[in-house]
Motif scaffolding. Structure first.
Motif, short mmCIF file in Angstrom:
data_model
loop_
_atom_site.label_atom_id
_atom_site.label_comp_id
_atom_site.label_asym_id
_atom_site.label_seq_id
_atom_site.Cartn_x
_atom_site.Cartn_y
_atom_site.Cartn_z
N ILE A 48 -32.33 -7.03 33.02
CA ILE A 48 -33.33 -8.07 33.24
C ILE A 48 -32.77 -9.12 34.17
N ASP A 49 -33.47 -9.38 35.27
CA ASP A 49 -33.15 -10.49 36.16
C ASP A 49 -34.16 -11.59 35.91
N GLY A 50 -33.67 -12.83 35.84
CA GLY A 50 -34.59 -13.93 35.57
C GLY A 50 -34.01 -15.26 36.04
N LEU A 51 -34.71 -16.34 35.67
CA LEU A 51 -34.26 -17.66 36.08
C LEU A 51 -34.70 -18.70 35.06
N ALA A 52 -34.01 -19.83 35.09
CA ALA A 52 -34.37 -21.00 34.29
C ALA A 52 -34.35 -22.18 35.24
N GLU A 53 -35.44 -22.97 35.26
CA GLU A 53 -35.56 -24.04 36.24
C GLU A 53 -35.01 -25.37 35.72
N GLU A 54 -35.05 -25.60 34.43
CA GLU A 54 -34.57 -26.85 33.86
C GLU A 54 -33.63 -26.54 32.69
N ASN A 55 -32.56 -27.36 32.58
CA ASN A 55 -31.58 -27.11 31.51
C ASN A 55 -31.13 -25.66 31.55
N ALA A 107 -32.44 -24.35 40.00
CA ALA A 107 -32.81 -23.04 39.45
C ALA A 107 -31.54 -22.25 39.16
N TYR A 108 -31.46 -21.74 37.95
CA TYR A 108 -30.32 -20.94 37.52
C TYR A 108 -30.77 -19.49 37.37
N PHE A 109 -30.23 -18.60 38.18
CA PHE A 109 -30.59 -17.19 38.14
C PHE A 109 -29.58 -16.44 37.28
N PHE A 110 -30.05 -15.49 36.50
CA PHE A 110 -29.16 -14.76 35.61
C PHE A 110 -29.53 -13.28 35.58
N ARG A 111 -28.60 -12.49 35.08
CA ARG A 111 -28.83 -11.06 34.85
C ARG A 111 -28.35 -10.72 33.44
N ALA A 112 -29.21 -10.02 32.70
CA ALA A 112 -28.88 -9.58 31.34
C ALA A 112 -28.88 -8.06 31.30
N ASN A 113 -27.81 -7.49 30.76
CA ASN A 113 -27.71 -6.05 30.54
C ASN A 113 -27.68 -5.80 29.03
N LEU A 114 -28.67 -5.04 28.55
CA LEU A 114 -28.86 -4.84 27.12
C LEU A 114 -28.84 -3.36 26.80
#
Length: 401
Positions: free
Chosen positions: A340-347, A380-387
């Protein structure tokens, strides 16, 4: 909307066989696999206008969905009181092969839609079968819309009771959070009809063959349709034009018949009755041609819906997704792995850490890695989750073939 009958009929040992999809929904609508959709019951103040209601539905869907609205195909069914709705949405990309095949005025609905008119006297889980789909509707309150809906595709005869019951037990086992009693009956979709006002009438039957109908006016039918809003708007306007054309044609026919009657009287008076009757016959043929052309406007192409895979793993992850976390891309591989690639804009850091901790607490995951891949100007903080999931029997329906 016509109120649905109470779910009290027990399941019989020999149930009526459901009609084939191509015979009943042809040129009107297509069913899309219910397992492709997320479902959510939402509430809002009663007494809203149509525009306010549509805005409220989109606003709440945007808040709860893991994807932006422009990436979703969604619809909703509003209850009779107008204070709650069952909203359903799927990634538009996964439905595009089927949606692209639709005719201009051919609507699209999830396979569980014909059963949303059902009502229960006490909380329970209701079973339904439609278009090779086993459906569980979770009613947590008497007389209300379902809280959620779960579907799985299967192969074989839909009137094989033992097979449907085994598959229902497997699906029920994969939903351990459901602690409601299971209603013993099995409902089946029967048919779909549409009149000249573009009103739809869905029918399903219970184990005893008793019929339950769900009636939709043109606005409700458009709201429940999962096609692109612009496509639905054009279809709705086209239907209104066809309705006006039909009424105009009918009025013209009546006027023409009156004119022909006057011509007939004139013919009798003038002594040319035979010639005038011939003119009447010729004009009647023209009227029939006009009516035939109008009927042809309501003929649409049909086809079978694409087969899609369940999104059970993403549903598990989405249940613990904090508000403020958005998914931009999801990839599944090796059967039980998600990236999953995603982002968080605040905090951003705090939200991503909160998301990782919530994932680590899920007992269905074997391994979890969540890494911040990029920070855009500290906003903006971009992240990648591998599950990696443990062995889930999400759609192991091949065992029942």
């Amino acid at each position: 909307m016509v109120a649905a009958e109470t779910l009290m009929a027990p399941m019989t040992q020999t149930e009526p066989q459901a009609p084939q999809l191509s015979e009943k929904v042809e040129r009107i609508a297509r069913f899309l696999p219910g397992e492709a959709f997320y479902t959510e019951r939402i509430t809002f103040p009663a007494g809203m206008t149509t525009a306010e209601l549509d805005t409220a539905i989109e606003t709440q869907l945007e808040a709860i969905a893991p994807f932006a609205l422009e990436h979703l195909s969604f619809g909703a069914w509003v209850n009779g009181e107008g204070d709650s709705a069952l909203v359903y949405a799927a990634q538009r990309e996964s439905l595009e092969p089927t949606l692209d095949e639709l005719a201009q005025d051919e609507a699209a609905y999830p396979s569980f839609f014909p059963f949303l008119g059902l009502s229960v006297e006490k909380p329970c889980v209701v079973t339904a079968v439609c278009d090779q789909q086993l459906i569980l509707l979770v009613f947590d309150q008497a007389g209300k819309l379902p809280q959620e809906v779960h579907c799985v595709r299967f192969e074989g005869e839909t009137d094989d009771i033992a097979r449907v019951e085994r598959l229902r037990a497997d699906l029920f086992r994969d939903l351990p959070w459901l602690d409601l009693p299971l209603h013993p009956g099995i409902y089946r979709w029967k048919d779909l009809q549409r009149n000249w006002k573009n009103q739809l009438s869905w029918a399903c039957i219970d184990g005893d063959g008793a019929e339950v109908r769900l009636e939709l006016n043109a606005v409700q039918a458009a709201r429940a349709d999962v096609r692109d809003p612009l496509v639905k708007q054009r279809a709705y306007q086209g239907a209104r034009w066809n309705q006006w054309l039909w009424m105009t044609t009918a009025g013209s026919c009546i006027g023409l018949l009156l004119a022909l009657a006057l011509l007939g009287l004139n013919a009798l008076w003038s002594g040319t009755l035979e010639a005038k009757l011939q003119t009447l016959a010729e004009r009647q043929q023209r009227v029939e041609v006009i009516e035939g052309k109008e009927r042809n406007l309501q003929v649409f192409e049909s086809g079978s819906a694409a087969r899609l895979q369940p999104l059970a793993m993403l549903d598990v992850v989405n249940r613990v997704r904090p508000d403020g976390i958005f998914f931009s891309e999801v990839r599944a591989y090796d059967g039980n792995h998600l990236q999953i690639d995603g982002l968080a804009e605040e905090n951003g850091t705090a939200l991503i850490n909160q998301f990782r901790d919530a994932l680590n607490e899920l007992n269905r995951l074997e391994s979890v890695t969540v890494e911040i891949t990029r920070i855009n100007q500290g906003v903006a903080y971009f992240f990648r989750a591998n599950l990696s999931f443990d062995e889930m029997e999400v759609a192991a329906v091949g065992e029942h073939q």
